[in-house]
Design an enzyme around this catalytic site. Structure first.
Site, mmCIF file in Angstrom:
data_model
loop_
_atom_site.group_PDB
_atom_site.id
_atom_site.type_symbol
_atom_site.label_atom_id
_atom_site.label_comp_id
_atom_site.label_asym_id
_atom_site.label_seq_id
_atom_site.Cartn_x
_atom_site.Cartn_y
_atom_site.Cartn_z
ATOM 1 N N ARG A 50 3.451 8.115 1.708
ATOM 2 C CA ARG A 50 2.938 6.793 2.072
ATOM 3 C C ARG A 50 2.467 6.853 3.527
ATOM 4 N NH1 ARG A 50 5.658 6.412 6.161
ATOM 5 N NH2 ARG A 50 4.801 4.350 6.388
ATOM 6 N N GLY A 51 1.823 5.741 3.945
ATOM 7 C CA GLY A 51 1.204 5.745 5.268
ATOM 8 C C GLY A 51 -0.259 6.116 5.097
ATOM 9 N N ALA A 52 -1.136 5.340 5.751
ATOM 10 C CA ALA A 52 -2.576 5.466 5.467
ATOM 11 C C ALA A 52 -3.124 6.900 5.596
ATOM 12 C CB ALA A 52 -3.351 4.482 6.344
ATOM 13 N N ARG A 95 -3.718 3.186 -4.546
ATOM 14 C CA ARG A 95 -3.306 2.134 -3.600
ATOM 15 C C ARG A 95 -4.581 1.549 -2.976
ATOM 16 N NH1 ARG A 95 1.697 2.876 0.256
ATOM 17 N NH2 ARG A 95 1.763 0.628 -0.052
ATOM 18 N N GLN A 203 10.729 0.848 5.646
ATOM 19 C CA GLN A 203 10.188 2.065 6.265
ATOM 20 C C GLN A 203 10.695 2.229 7.699
ATOM 21 O OE1 GLN A 203 8.420 -0.197 4.544
ATOM 22 N NE2 GLN A 203 6.674 0.695 3.494
ATOM 23 N N ASP A 244 -3.695 0.050 8.296
ATOM 24 C CA ASP A 244 -4.175 0.562 7.007
ATOM 25 C C ASP A 244 -5.674 0.397 6.851
ATOM 26 O OD1 ASP A 244 -1.176 -0.049 6.533
ATOM 27 O OD2 ASP A 244 -1.820 1.368 4.994
ATOM 28 N N ASN A 254 -2.135 -4.283 8.213
ATOM 29 C CA ASN A 254 -1.006 -3.352 8.357
ATOM 30 C C ASN A 254 0.166 -3.942 7.578
ATOM 31 O OD1 ASN A 254 0.108 -0.898 9.517
ATOM 32 N ND2 ASN A 254 1.381 -2.220 10.798
ATOM 33 N N LYS A 255 1.264 -3.236 7.551
ATOM 34 C CA LYS A 255 2.434 -3.638 6.773
ATOM 35 C C LYS A 255 2.804 -5.098 6.977
ATOM 36 C CE LYS A 255 4.126 -1.662 4.437
ATOM 37 N NZ LYS A 255 3.688 -1.792 3.026
HETATM 38 O O1 MRU Z 1 3.228 0.826 2.404
HETATM 39 P P1 MRU Z 1 3.151 1.917 3.428
HETATM 40 O O2 MRU Z 1 4.477 2.444 3.831
HETATM 41 O O3 MRU Z 1 2.187 2.994 3.017
HETATM 42 O O4 MRU Z 1 2.531 1.185 4.696
HETATM 43 C C1 MRU Z 1 2.309 1.937 5.844
HETATM 44 C C2 MRU Z 1 1.845 1.135 6.996
HETATM 45 O O5 MRU Z 1 1.645 -0.062 6.922
HETATM 46 C C3 MRU Z 1 1.530 1.903 8.239
HETATM 47 O O6 MRU Z 1 1.776 1.148 9.378
HETATM 48 C C4 MRU Z 1 0.037 2.300 8.211
HETATM 49 O O7 MRU Z 1 -0.264 2.937 7.015
HETATM 50 C C5 MRU Z 1 -0.322 3.157 9.345
HETATM 51 S S1 MRU Z 1 0.334 4.771 9.191
HETATM 52 C C6 MRU Z 1 -0.168 5.739 10.471
#
Ligand code: MRU
Length: 353
Positions: A50-52, A95, A203, A244, A254-255
């Protein structure tokens, strides 16, 4: 000064994709191997990775896995290319919010479209070569983001608040927001990081604290509702989070919970920064209203560690991301420098539009 991170989240090795299983951290640290494009879709959707930026790389790996699988069933190059493009486009739907997934898969699709030979193995070699380049670039880009962002930390023992995990675990290595923190730590070992828990997938609690403790960086866990208390009482000098997707006007997805944090930071006059690679900027959308927000299942909210925490029949709703309007953002830290208002003008300049 740049501090390296020990963590390598995802790598292409011996013709398979290897990734840290983030669903079982911090209790278990282990890699899983992904050998099919279907399994890659599932692992992205279920947040094993996970994470962009990390899901972007996973997407690029997935295309190679799809290429190997199709090689066994199709030897007409034109049909092969079309089928592989279809599978790649399907993988993008695992996603919807992080634009990096689409960005990295599109880089692979470009290679497939441009390929003119008849030798399928040669096309696969090109796709693998691109994967290795994307992985390498990701770490270098994060280190540049870190270096640029560290310049914004202008006092000793600064308190830095972050949300979710925008660290090595959300990228190939080093991280974006946590890249800024790693670079700041290289300059000043006394910085203090505050990590928001980040409901519902935790997270911040599970991943950000784990990776900062691994690197010996001081971190204190907060629950999401505590931010105003800590801001008002002088613990926080700046907020830095990842992204994201960033629209042309600077609105940033973002999250979930990031928007609240930005409002609280504005109220307390605390700078609020986004740290993200240019690949997170979606120049095709004018504002955050056009960013698709992933709705995830209710169980993520209602169940913790396999146990329901609510009375049966409790309703909930689970948007995974929110959009912070550009006027709450002090600056966007990229590998090519820091963008300030007016974002639309500055993003266009950055992309030579
Ligand atoms: O749902 P996730 O854990 O994939 O969400 C991740 C985030 O919101 C991060 O802040 C974002 O992807 C940036 S990662 C460098």
């Amino acid at each position: 000064m740049i501090l390296n991170s020990k963590i390598r989240t995802i790598k292409w090795e011996n013709n398979v994709s290897k990734m840290i299983d983030q669903t079982i951290l911090p209790n278990t640290y282990s890699y899983v191997e992904v050998k099919t494009i279907d399994k890659m879709y599932e692992n992205i959707k279920n947040m094993v990775v996970r994470g962009a930026p990390a899901i972007g790389i996973a997407g690029a790996h997935g295309v190679v896995l799809g290429a190997y699988e199709l090689e066994r069933e199709e030897n007409d190059i034109l049909k092969y290319k079309n089928k592989l493009i279809d599978r790649s486009n399907w993988l993008k739907t695992s996603r919807p919010t992080a634009v990096n997934l689409r960005w990295a898969i599109d880089k692979q699709i470009e290679i497939i479209k441009k390929f003119e030979g008849c030798n399928i193995q040669r096309l696969i070699d090109e796709l693998v070569e691109n994967v290795l380049k994307l992985e390498n670039d990701d770490i270098l880009i994060n280190q540049r983001i870190g270096k640029n962002g560290a310049k914004l930390v202008n006092k000793l023992s600064a308190g830095i608040l972050t949300h979710c995990n925008a660290g090595a675990l959300a990228t190939v290595g080093y991280g974006t927001a946590l890249g800024v923190i790693r670079s700041a730590f290289a300059n000043d070992k006394t910085i203090k990081v505050y990590a928001n828990e980040t409901r519902p997938r935790q997270q911040g609690a599970r991943l950000t604290t784990w990776e900062l403790i691994e690197d010996g960086i001081d971190v204190t866990l907060l629950t999401d509702g505590m931010c105003s208390y800590f801001m008002k009482n002088g613990y926080i000098d700046m907020v830095v989070v990842g992204a994201d997707r960033i629209a042309l006007n600077g609105d940033t997805a973002n999250k979930i919970g990031t928007y609240t944090l930005a409002i609280c930071a504005k109220y307390h006059n605390i700078p609020f920064y986004i740290a993200a690679p240019k690949s997170t900027i979606d120049i095709n959308i004018k504002s955050g209203n056009e960013i698709p927000i992933e709705m995830r299942n209710d169980e993520e909210v209602l169940i913790i560690n396999g146990e329901s925490i609510c009375r049966e029949g409790t309703k909930t709703i689970n948007p995974s991301f929110d959009v912070t309007p550009n006027d709450l953002i002090t600056g966007i830290i990229t590998e090519d420098g820091i963008l300030y208002q007016n974002y639309e003008e500055n993003i266009k300049r950055l992309f030579n539009l």
